[in-house]
Enzyme design. Structure first.
Site, PDB file in Angstrom:
ATOM      1  N   MET A  71       0.837  -1.206   0.000  1.00  0.00           N
ATOM      2  CA  MET A  71       0.000   0.000   0.000  1.00  0.00           C
ATOM      3  C   MET A  71       0.866   1.248   0.000  1.00  0.00           C
ATOM      4  O   MET A  71       1.941   1.266   0.595  1.00  0.00           O
ATOM      5  CB  MET A  71      -0.906   0.026   1.230  1.00  0.00           C
ATOM      6  CG  MET A  71      -1.991  -1.000   1.191  1.00  0.00           C
ATOM      7  SD  MET A  71      -3.215  -0.782   2.489  1.00  0.00           S
ATOM      8  CE  MET A  71      -4.232  -2.217   2.137  1.00  0.00           C
ATOM      9  N   PHE A 105      -3.600   0.346  -3.279  1.00  0.00           N
ATOM     10  CA  PHE A 105      -3.081  -0.957  -2.844  1.00  0.00           C
ATOM     11  C   PHE A 105      -2.840  -1.857  -4.051  1.00  0.00           C
ATOM     12  O   PHE A 105      -3.422  -1.665  -5.125  1.00  0.00           O
ATOM     13  CB  PHE A 105      -4.069  -1.635  -1.882  1.00  0.00           C
ATOM     14  CG  PHE A 105      -5.375  -2.030  -2.515  1.00  0.00           C
ATOM     15  CD1 PHE A 105      -5.552  -3.292  -3.060  1.00  0.00           C
ATOM     16  CD2 PHE A 105      -6.446  -1.131  -2.573  1.00  0.00           C
ATOM     17  CE1 PHE A 105      -6.760  -3.658  -3.658  1.00  0.00           C
ATOM     18  CE2 PHE A 105      -7.651  -1.490  -3.167  1.00  0.00           C
ATOM     19  CZ  PHE A 105      -7.808  -2.757  -3.716  1.00  0.00           C
ATOM     20  N   CYS A 165       9.492  -2.473  -0.944  1.00  0.00           N
ATOM     21  CA  CYS A 165       9.161  -1.421   0.021  1.00  0.00           C
ATOM     22  C   CYS A 165      10.364  -1.044   0.871  1.00  0.00           C
ATOM     23  O   CYS A 165      10.223  -0.463   1.949  1.00  0.00           O
ATOM     24  CB  CYS A 165       7.982  -1.837   0.909  1.00  0.00           C
ATOM     25  SG  CYS A 165       6.507  -2.244  -0.029  1.00  0.00           S
TER      26      CYS A 165
END
Length: 238
Positions: free
Chosen positions: A161, A174, A191
Site C-alpha cells: 500500500m 493498494f 518497500c
C-alpha cells in the site's frame, strides 16, 4: 456528505496512463473543494474507485531509495518492465499481471478525516478478503500493507500500500498479489524492507490461478461495509 463511489475497471492499462487519469480525477475533486470554500457553495464532491492491472512496472515513492531497485535500465528493458518515480508515500514497489491494483480517489470529508484510519480500513478490507480463502492475514507494526505469518521467520507480504492525500483527497492505493509472477520481486528490495519475502494468493492456496474477478468482488463488498459506501459501477472511459 456524498458516500457514493463511482467504480471503474480499467482492465489492463499502462501505469503512466493510469497515473495521469488518477491525477485528473484527483485534481477535479481538489479544485471543486477550493471553489466551494472560495464561493461558499456546497457542491458535492465525487468519489472514485479504480481497478486496474498493469504491465510490469516498478514505482518509487517520494521517500524511496533508488538503490532498492536492483537492476539497471538495460535490464528493465530485457524484462519488459518500466520504472517511474511517483508522488505517493512509501518506497519501491512492483506492479504487474496477476495483481489486483486498486486506486480509491476519495474525498475523505465525505467519510472521515483521518489518514491513519483510512489506511487501516484498506488493510482490513484485504485481511477480510483473504480470510474468505482461509488465510490469516494481518498488519505488521510499522509496516504498511498486509502480511502473513507476522512475527515469524516466514513473514511474507501479500499486499502493498502507498497513498497520497491533499486537502483530504486520496490517490494511489493498494496492490494485492493474486496470480503474480514473484520473480519480478527479486529485482528490488520490496518497500525497502530487507529479509522479508513476498507471496501471492495462488501460491498460498497451491493453485495455478485464482479467479481475479471473484477476488475483486470480495474486496468491493468489504470496502462498501467498512467505508459505509455505495458503489456505482460505471463503464470504462474511452
Amino acid at each position: 456528505m456524498n458516500k457514493n463511489v463511482i467504480l471503474r475497471d480499467l482492465g489492463f492499462k499502462d501505469y503512466k496512463e493510469t497515473w495521469d487519469y488518477q491525477e485528473e480525477l484527483f485534481q477535479n475533486i481538489v479544485d471543486l473543494k477550493i471553489k466551494n470554500r472560495r464561493t461558499g457553495t456546497q457542491d458535492e464532491t465525487p468519489n472514485h474507485f479504480l481497478f486496474v492491472e498493469h504491465p510490469h512496472v516498478y514505482t518509487l515513492g517520494k521517500s524511496g531509495d533508488m538503490s532498492n531497485l536492483l537492476i539497471d535500465e538495460e535490464q528493465l528493458k530485457e524484462k519488459g518492465a518500466t520504472f517511474y518515480k511517483i508522488n505517493r508515500g512509501g518506497d519501491i514497489t512492483y506492479h504487474g499481471p496477476g495483481q489486483i491494483v486498486g486506486y480509491p480517489i476519495l474525498d475523505l470529508d465525505n467519510f472521515f478525516t483521518d489518514i491513519h484510519k483510512y489506511l487501516r480500513l484498506l488493510e482490513e478490507m484485504v485481511v477480510l478478503t483473504l480470510a474468505e480463502y482461509g488465510l490469516k492475514a494481518e498488519r505488521s507494526e510499522g509496516e504498511t500493507g498486509v502480511w502473513l505469518d507476522v512475527g515469524t521467520p516466514f513473514a511474507r507480504k501479500i499486499c502493498a500500500m502507498g497513498v497520497r492525500a491533499s486537502r483530504w483527497v486520496t490517490m494511489h492505493g493498494f496492490a494485492l498479489n493474486v496470480n503474480a509472477d514473484l520473480g519480478y520481486f527479486d529485482m528490488m528490495i520490496p518497500c525497502g524492507i530487507k529479509d522479508k519475502a513476498v507471496t501471492s494468493l495462488n501460491v498460498e492456496l497451491g493453485m495455478p490461478q485464482v479467479d481475479m474477478e471473484e477476488v475483486q468482488q470480495k474486496l468491493l463488498r468489504h470496502f462498501e461495509v467498512l467505508f459505509e459506501a455505495n458503489l456505482l459501477k460505471e463503464k470504462t472511459p474511452a
